[in-house]
Design a protein around this motif. Structure first.
Motif, mmCIF file in Angstrom:
data_model
loop_
_atom_site.group_PDB
_atom_site.id
_atom_site.type_symbol
_atom_site.label_atom_id
_atom_site.label_comp_id
_atom_site.label_asym_id
_atom_site.label_seq_id
_atom_site.Cartn_x
_atom_site.Cartn_y
_atom_site.Cartn_z
ATOM 1 N N SER A 32 0.854 -1.190 0.000
ATOM 2 C CA SER A 32 0.000 0.000 0.000
ATOM 3 C C SER A 32 0.891 1.241 0.000
ATOM 4 N N THR A 33 0.275 2.423 0.000
ATOM 5 C CA THR A 33 1.037 3.675 -0.036
ATOM 6 C C THR A 33 1.736 3.906 1.304
ATOM 7 N N ASP A 34 3.059 4.021 1.269
ATOM 8 C CA ASP A 34 3.869 4.211 2.470
ATOM 9 C C ASP A 34 3.851 5.684 2.877
ATOM 10 N N LEU A 35 3.333 5.972 4.065
ATOM 11 C CA LEU A 35 3.271 7.341 4.582
ATOM 12 C C LEU A 35 4.228 7.550 5.755
ATOM 13 N N THR A 36 5.158 6.631 5.943
ATOM 14 C CA THR A 36 6.095 6.727 7.065
ATOM 15 C C THR A 36 6.785 8.090 7.060
ATOM 16 N N ALA A 38 5.274 10.995 7.531
ATOM 17 C CA ALA A 38 4.369 12.081 7.116
ATOM 18 C C ALA A 38 4.164 13.068 8.258
ATOM 19 N N SER A 39 3.942 14.328 7.890
ATOM 20 C CA SER A 39 3.816 15.377 8.906
ATOM 21 C C SER A 39 2.365 15.657 9.290
ATOM 22 N N PHE A 40 1.437 14.831 8.830
ATOM 23 C CA PHE A 40 0.025 15.029 9.171
ATOM 24 C C PHE A 40 -0.522 13.758 9.836
ATOM 25 N N ALA A 41 -1.786 13.787 10.203
ATOM 26 C CA ALA A 41 -2.457 12.638 10.830
ATOM 27 C C ALA A 41 -1.708 12.149 12.065
ATOM 28 N N LYS A 42 -1.358 13.086 12.940
ATOM 29 C CA LYS A 42 -0.590 12.727 14.134
ATOM 30 C C LYS A 42 -1.487 12.324 15.306
ATOM 31 N N ASP A 43 -2.688 12.897 15.379
ATOM 32 C CA ASP A 43 -3.548 12.575 16.517
ATOM 33 C C ASP A 43 -4.990 12.971 16.216
ATOM 34 N N PHE A 44 -5.885 12.574 17.081
ATOM 35 C CA PHE A 44 -7.291 12.950 16.996
ATOM 36 C C PHE A 44 -7.857 12.969 18.403
ATOM 37 N N SER A 45 -8.980 13.649 18.563
ATOM 38 C CA SER A 45 -9.682 13.668 19.848
ATOM 39 C C SER A 45 -11.172 13.510 19.547
ATOM 40 N N ALA A 57 -3.057 7.744 21.377
ATOM 41 C CA ALA A 57 -2.305 7.123 22.477
ATOM 42 C C ALA A 57 -3.045 5.952 23.119
ATOM 43 N N ASP A 58 -4.382 5.959 23.058
ATOM 44 C CA ASP A 58 -5.167 4.884 23.670
ATOM 45 C C ASP A 58 -4.901 3.525 23.036
ATOM 46 N N PHE A 59 -4.387 3.526 21.814
ATOM 47 C CA PHE A 59 -4.248 2.275 21.072
ATOM 48 C C PHE A 59 -2.793 1.851 20.870
ATOM 49 N N LYS A 60 -1.874 2.476 21.623
ATOM 50 C CA LYS A 60 -0.469 2.071 21.505
ATOM 51 C C LYS A 60 -0.324 0.602 21.865
ATOM 52 N N GLY A 61 0.513 -0.092 21.110
ATOM 53 C CA GLY A 61 0.664 -1.528 21.295
ATOM 54 C C GLY A 61 -0.163 -2.319 20.294
ATOM 55 N N LYS A 62 -1.009 -1.597 19.530
ATOM 56 C CA LYS A 62 -1.812 -2.236 18.489
ATOM 57 C C LYS A 62 -1.583 -1.536 17.151
ATOM 58 N N VAL A 63 -1.741 -2.277 16.077
ATOM 59 C CA VAL A 63 -1.795 -1.673 14.745
ATOM 60 C C VAL A 63 -3.216 -1.139 14.591
ATOM 61 N N VAL A 64 -3.339 0.123 14.188
ATOM 62 C CA VAL A 64 -4.646 0.767 14.092
ATOM 63 C C VAL A 64 -4.972 1.067 12.632
ATOM 64 N N VAL A 168 -3.271 3.698 8.419
ATOM 65 C CA VAL A 168 -2.777 2.635 9.299
ATOM 66 C C VAL A 168 -1.634 3.177 10.151
ATOM 67 N N PHE A 169 -1.766 2.978 11.460
ATOM 68 C CA PHE A 169 -0.737 3.364 12.424
ATOM 69 C C PHE A 169 -0.040 2.105 12.933
ATOM 70 N N ASP A 170 1.257 2.225 13.213
ATOM 71 C CA ASP A 170 1.981 1.087 13.783
ATOM 72 C C ASP A 170 1.750 1.007 15.288
ATOM 73 N N LYS A 171 2.373 0.045 15.936
ATOM 74 C CA LYS A 171 2.145 -0.188 17.367
ATOM 75 C C LYS A 171 2.638 0.956 18.251
ATOM 76 N N GLN A 172 3.499 1.810 17.695
ATOM 77 C CA GLN A 172 3.999 2.969 18.451
ATOM 78 C C GLN A 172 3.119 4.205 18.239
ATOM 79 N N GLY A 173 2.050 4.050 17.472
ATOM 80 C CA GLY A 173 1.150 5.181 17.233
ATOM 81 C C GLY A 173 1.620 6.106 16.134
ATOM 82 N N LYS A 174 2.498 5.636 15.256
ATOM 83 C CA LYS A 174 3.019 6.442 14.145
ATOM 84 C C LYS A 174 2.293 6.076 12.853
#
Length: 197
Positions: A32-36, A38-45, A57-64, A168-174
């Motif tokens: 898929s398209t690699d966004l590693t 990227a300066s956007f999509a850092k967080d949400f509330s 941060a609530d989902f760290k440790g999981k792929v989101v 898609v975020f990795d387990k570190q929330g990136k």
């Protein structure tokens, strides 16, 4: 002789340094398209369909996997959610390390109750997220998601044109990937497995 020995030691240390660097940050062969980086999509509330406030941060440790849509979407939204449900089945026990989030771009109609009925119908582990119109707009801007209301025959029967990709975020929330609609389950399954390994 001393010069040759000194050069050999420098060469070994440089090579060792390169080897360590590669081990720390391997380049993954995503389909898929690699966004590693990227300066956007850092967080949400936003709030989930159980009423709990949520951030990345609530989902760290999981792929989101985070998809933007709305419950009355006739095509791409249910298709994408069904594909994610199939991916979870194919992951088997690894699916417990994956969190799928459905973010509504229709906060006017998609209430907490409606999301609680719609989203877990695809997989009981999936979470629906919603916010006020202002919160939704802020998250849309942060994730570069475009959505526009298209009038229908009545005031309530409008549809929404919207960006139909998943993030898609990795387990570190990136942020790592953009999954485009129409790819089928293969590329997403392959890439999620890479991030789980």
């Amino acid at each position: 002789m001393k010069k040759v020995l000194a050069f050999a030691m420098i060469a070994v240390s440089v090579l060792a340094g390169c080897g360590q660097k590669q081990a720390e940050s391997p380049k993954l062969a995503f389909q898929s398209t690699d966004l590693t980086g990227a300066s956007f999509a850092k967080d949400f509330s936003l709030t989930d369909h159980t009423g709990k406030p949520r951030t990345v941060a609530d989902f760290k440790g999981k792929v989101v996997v985070m998809f933007f849509g709305y419950t009355q979407c006739p095509d791409v939204c249910p298709t994408t959610m069904a594909e994610m449900s199939e991916i979870m089945k194919q992951l088997g026990p690894q699916a417990e390390q994956v969190q799928v989030l459905f973010v509504t771009v229709d906060p006017e109609r998609d209430t907490q109750q409606l999301l609680a009925e719609y989203v877990p119908a695809f997989d009981k582990r999936f979470l629906g997220l919603y916010g006020t119109a202002e919160q939704t707009a802020a998250v849309g801007k942060e994730f570069k998601v475009v959505y526009n209301k298209v009038p229908g025959s009545t005031r309530e029967s409008y549809s929404i044109d919207h960006t139909a990709a998943s993030y898609v975020f990795d387990k570190q929330g990136k942020l790592r990937l953009l999954l485009r609609p129409g790819q089928g389950t293969g590329p997403a399954l392959h890439d999620i497995k890479l991030l789980l390994s």
